[in-house]
Write a protein that holds these residues in place. Structure first.
Motif, short mmCIF file in Angstrom:
data_model
loop_
_atom_site.label_atom_id
_atom_site.label_comp_id
_atom_site.label_asym_id
_atom_site.label_seq_id
_atom_site.Cartn_x
_atom_site.Cartn_y
_atom_site.Cartn_z
N PHE A 123 -14.30 9.64 27.97
CA PHE A 123 -13.99 10.37 26.74
C PHE A 123 -12.52 10.16 26.48
CE2 PHE A 123 -14.26 14.92 24.72
CZ PHE A 123 -14.06 14.38 23.46
N THR A 124 -12.21 9.41 25.41
CA THR A 124 -10.83 9.07 25.08
C THR A 124 -10.43 9.76 23.79
OG1 THR A 124 -11.03 6.93 26.18
CG2 THR A 124 -9.23 7.18 24.59
N ILE A 125 -9.34 10.52 23.85
CA ILE A 125 -8.82 11.24 22.70
C ILE A 125 -7.43 10.69 22.40
CG2 ILE A 125 -8.17 13.50 21.77
CD1 ILE A 125 -10.16 14.69 23.90
N GLY A 126 -7.27 10.07 21.25
CA GLY A 126 -5.98 9.49 20.88
C GLY A 126 -4.96 10.53 20.49
N THR A 167 -10.08 9.03 17.69
CA THR A 167 -8.71 8.57 17.41
C THR A 167 -7.79 9.72 17.02
OG1 THR A 167 -9.34 8.07 15.13
CG2 THR A 167 -9.45 6.26 16.71
N GLY A 168 -8.35 10.81 16.53
CA GLY A 168 -7.55 11.97 16.12
C GLY A 168 -7.54 13.06 17.17
N ASN A 169 -7.57 14.30 16.71
CA ASN A 169 -7.47 15.47 17.57
C ASN A 169 -8.85 16.07 17.86
OD1 ASN A 169 -4.62 15.34 17.39
ND2 ASN A 169 -4.66 16.50 15.49
N VAL A 170 -8.95 16.74 19.01
CA VAL A 170 -10.11 17.55 19.34
C VAL A 170 -9.59 18.98 19.46
CG1 VAL A 170 -11.88 18.04 21.06
CG2 VAL A 170 -11.30 15.66 20.52
N THR A 171 -10.08 19.84 18.56
CA THR A 171 -9.50 21.17 18.42
C THR A 171 -10.58 22.21 18.24
OG1 THR A 171 -7.60 20.17 17.30
CG2 THR A 171 -7.87 22.53 17.05
N PHE A 182 -3.36 11.19 31.47
CA PHE A 182 -2.45 11.44 30.35
C PHE A 182 -1.82 10.10 30.00
CE2 PHE A 182 -2.68 15.39 32.80
CZ PHE A 182 -3.12 16.25 31.81
N THR A 183 -2.07 9.63 28.79
CA THR A 183 -1.68 8.26 28.42
C THR A 183 -0.61 8.20 27.34
OG1 THR A 183 -3.45 8.14 26.76
CG2 THR A 183 -3.99 7.40 29.00
N GLY A 184 -0.29 9.32 26.71
CA GLY A 184 0.64 9.32 25.59
C GLY A 184 2.08 9.51 26.00
N ASN A 190 -9.38 10.68 28.93
CA ASN A 190 -8.10 10.03 28.63
C ASN A 190 -7.48 10.72 27.43
OD1 ASN A 190 -8.34 7.71 30.52
ND2 ASN A 190 -10.12 7.26 29.26
N LEU A 191 -6.25 11.22 27.59
CA LEU A 191 -5.60 12.00 26.54
C LEU A 191 -4.31 11.34 26.08
CD1 LEU A 191 -6.05 15.49 28.19
CD2 LEU A 191 -7.27 14.64 26.19
#
Length: 182
Positions: free
Chosen positions: A50-53, A20-24, A109-111, A79-80
């Motif tokens: 792999f879904t990254i909110g 749900t958060g960031n991947v950094t 890109f979903t955002g 999914n980003l």
């Protein structure tokens, strides 16, 4: 030190990884990161989501591989919801690195109000066969993505970029589509 993350490495499996958060990548790290969507043991029946909110942000070297199997490895989707930033020129993006019969790899890109910052070396390499873009890219319906100046987005060999939402390209960005090989 170096870090490796393999999301799916088991035959005939479906893996859904939701962040749900960031991947950094930690900017103080002295090594790099290897991120593999479908590992050597994935087969044509594998499905990886792999879904990254939040944001996907790597300023340290990142080697991103959609697949490391030498034959078809199924369907892998990233999914980003936030920004997509791979800023290290030492990073490489390889949708299907080792196979002549790739499966399906897609980045969605979903955002809204997201940015895309990827320098040319990441997708195109600097020489030889360092990377490939056997990847489908999609700006989903309702999403908005801005490619920042100096960024490149590329796809080849029957792959595509689909814009169902809004894509804005700042000055000095490149969209590349090509067929390579025999």
């Amino acid at each position: 030190s170096n870090t490796a993350l393999v999301v799916n490495n088991r035959a005939n499996t479906t893996v859904n990884l939701n962040v749900t958060g960031n991947v950094t990548g930690d900017p103080s790290a002295t090594g790099g990161v290897l991120l593999i969507m479908g590992g050597e043991n994935c087969n044509a029946a594998c499905v990886t989501n792999f879904t990254i909110g939040g944001n996907f942000n790597f300023s340290i070297p990142l080697f991103f591989a959609g697949n490391t199997r030498t034959t078809t490895s199924g369907s892998h989707t990233l999914n980003l919801g936030g920004n997509f930033i791979i800023s290290s020129p030492s990073s490489r993006f390889n949708a299907y690195r080792f196979t002549t019969t790739p499966g399906n790899f897609q980045v969605n890109f979903t955002g809204t109000s997201a940015t895309y910052t990827v320098p040319p070396n990441v997708l195109l390499g600097t020489s030889g066969n360092q990377s490939n873009v056997l990847c489908n890219w999609q700006v989903s319906a309702g999403a908005s993505l801005t490619m920042t100046s100096g960024s490149v987005l590329a796809c080849n060999n029957g792959r595509s970029l689909s814009v169902l939402g809004e894509l804005t390209c700042q000055d000095n960005t490149e969209l590349i589509a090509t067929t390579t090989g025999a």
